[in-house]
Design a protein around this motif. Sequence first.
Motif, mmCIF file in Angstrom:
data_model
loop_
_atom_site.group_PDB
_atom_site.id
_atom_site.type_symbol
_atom_site.label_atom_id
_atom_site.label_comp_id
_atom_site.label_asym_id
_atom_site.label_seq_id
_atom_site.Cartn_x
_atom_site.Cartn_y
_atom_site.Cartn_z
ATOM 1 N N LYS A 165 33.967 25.598 41.213
ATOM 2 C CA LYS A 165 33.807 25.632 39.756
ATOM 3 C C LYS A 165 34.975 26.340 39.074
ATOM 4 N N ALA A 166 35.527 27.355 39.743
ATOM 5 C CA ALA A 166 36.654 28.096 39.191
ATOM 6 C C ALA A 166 37.268 28.952 40.294
ATOM 7 N N PHE A 167 38.516 29.356 40.076
ATOM 8 C CA PHE A 167 39.154 30.276 41.021
ATOM 9 C C PHE A 167 40.168 31.133 40.274
ATOM 10 N N GLY A 168 40.425 32.317 40.811
ATOM 11 C CA GLY A 168 41.432 33.201 40.253
ATOM 12 C C GLY A 168 42.761 33.011 40.957
ATOM 13 N N THR B 115 39.706 40.357 43.382
ATOM 14 C CA THR B 115 40.168 41.497 42.596
ATOM 15 C C THR B 115 39.185 42.657 42.655
ATOM 16 N N TRP B 116 37.942 42.390 42.403
ATOM 17 C CA TRP B 116 36.938 43.452 42.426
ATOM 18 C C TRP B 116 36.672 43.951 43.836
ATOM 19 N N PHE B 117 36.681 43.063 44.811
ATOM 20 C CA PHE B 117 36.481 43.510 46.196
ATOM 21 C C PHE B 117 37.584 44.475 46.609
ATOM 22 N N THR B 118 38.819 44.172 46.222
ATOM 23 C CA THR B 118 39.938 45.049 46.566
ATOM 24 C C THR B 118 39.840 46.375 45.827
ATOM 25 N N ALA B 119 39.511 46.333 44.544
ATOM 26 C CA ALA B 119 39.353 47.565 43.778
ATOM 27 C C ALA B 119 38.196 48.399 44.333
ATOM 28 N N TRP B 120 37.092 47.739 44.609
ATOM 29 C CA TRP B 120 35.888 48.413 45.123
ATOM 30 C C TRP B 120 36.178 49.102 46.454
ATOM 31 N N GLY B 121 36.785 48.373 47.377
ATOM 32 C CA GLY B 121 37.088 48.938 48.690
ATOM 33 C C GLY B 121 38.092 50.068 48.603
ATOM 34 N N SER B 122 39.084 49.909 47.745
ATOM 35 C CA SER B 122 40.093 50.956 47.591
ATOM 36 C C SER B 122 39.474 52.235 47.041
ATOM 37 N N LEU B 123 38.625 52.083 46.025
ATOM 38 C CA LEU B 123 38.053 53.259 45.358
ATOM 39 C C LEU B 123 36.964 53.939 46.168
ATOM 40 N N ALA C 21 45.595 42.834 37.081
ATOM 41 C CA ALA C 21 44.166 42.525 37.198
ATOM 42 C C ALA C 21 43.430 43.566 38.030
ATOM 43 N N LEU C 22 44.035 43.966 39.148
ATOM 44 C CA LEU C 22 43.413 44.966 40.014
ATOM 45 C C LEU C 22 43.304 46.311 39.312
ATOM 46 N N GLY C 23 44.347 46.671 38.579
ATOM 47 C CA GLY C 23 44.319 47.926 37.844
ATOM 48 C C GLY C 23 43.228 47.957 36.794
ATOM 49 N N TYR C 24 43.079 46.869 36.040
ATOM 50 C CA TYR C 24 42.031 46.810 35.014
ATOM 51 C C TYR C 24 40.642 46.930 35.641
ATOM 52 N N SER C 25 40.438 46.274 36.774
ATOM 53 C CA SER C 25 39.136 46.351 37.452
ATOM 54 C C SER C 25 38.857 47.770 37.926
ATOM 55 N N ALA C 26 39.880 48.414 38.471
ATOM 56 C CA ALA C 26 39.711 49.796 38.936
ATOM 57 C C ALA C 26 39.371 50.728 37.779
ATOM 58 N N ILE C 27 40.001 50.501 36.634
ATOM 59 C CA ILE C 27 39.684 51.300 35.449
ATOM 60 C C ILE C 27 38.225 51.105 35.061
#
Length: 315
Positions: A35-38, A128-136, A156-162
């Motif tokens: 349906k969609a992809f990033g 993006t969120w998986f990477t931010a989540w795992g990093s944080l 994108a990753l930075g915004y998600s982490a914020i």
Amino acid sequence: MKAVVLNKITKAENVMLSETEIPKVKNGWVLVKVKAFGLNHSEQILRLKEIQADYISKPIILGIECVGEIVDSSDSDFSVGQKVVALMGGMGRSFNGSYAEYALLPTHHVFAVDTNLDWVSMAAVPETWFTAWGSLFDCLQLKKKDTLLIRGATCALGYSAIQIAKAIGCKVIATTHRENKLPLISDVDTAIVDDGQLLGKVHGITKALELVGVKTISDTLNAVEKGGIVCNTGVLGNVYALNNFDPIKFIPNGVYLTGFFSNYPTQTVMNDIFSFIDEHKITPLIGAKYNFSDISTALYDMDNHRVDGKIVVTI
């Protein structure tokens, strides 16, 4: 079906949709209607350089993540019509990925999702969120009491982490290398133009998410407080390795260095991420949305840094 099929290095302006067969289902794999992809930086690296490597199966359909519906569940526990996300595990490198109307994907990297997000918002989440989540949380062990530095935050990753860090109540200090991008991180506690040296300019940092990478990692390690943790996740600085790395001299006493590799998502983590988004009423940030027919334009805009934030392509 329509797909982006590549055999060689291909600039964005030369990317086009091709007609190819819908893949046939096999045991251990499911067919997903995308349906969609990033879009992701790692896909850019593949398209402009890595595709030459012998270990890349060619021709290859790009794409390391997608959201969609199960259309053939094969021998899995999924059901037809079920809403899923898929990411990593070799997508778009070892086997065909998500720049296509249908994707044949291994069940171990396809995850059921229960969310009220629409397809576009959903597509901004998986990688993006998986990477931010795992990093944080896995690497930085982030807590409400922490002061978090996000170096290279206007991506994108930075915004998600914020979004994640502010949702749990952390103090956030974020950097960008361009003054005109400061408004993009105005919702943090302190926004800084990064000239390459933060030592002496920031104080009280207990955790640091390094998205610029090797280029600034030494300065970041020295800018955090004793007992602090630095997680190297990004490579925005386009430097990929440290030559003659000596950990004894490089890592300050009492400071901890770790890194996050996003190749191993799980159903539990994806459940946690989407539950967190729902619980905190977060709308994942999207920089721009494109139709699949405009994939070349989407890639060109990514390559030329014309979009701030996650680029989502809809089918």
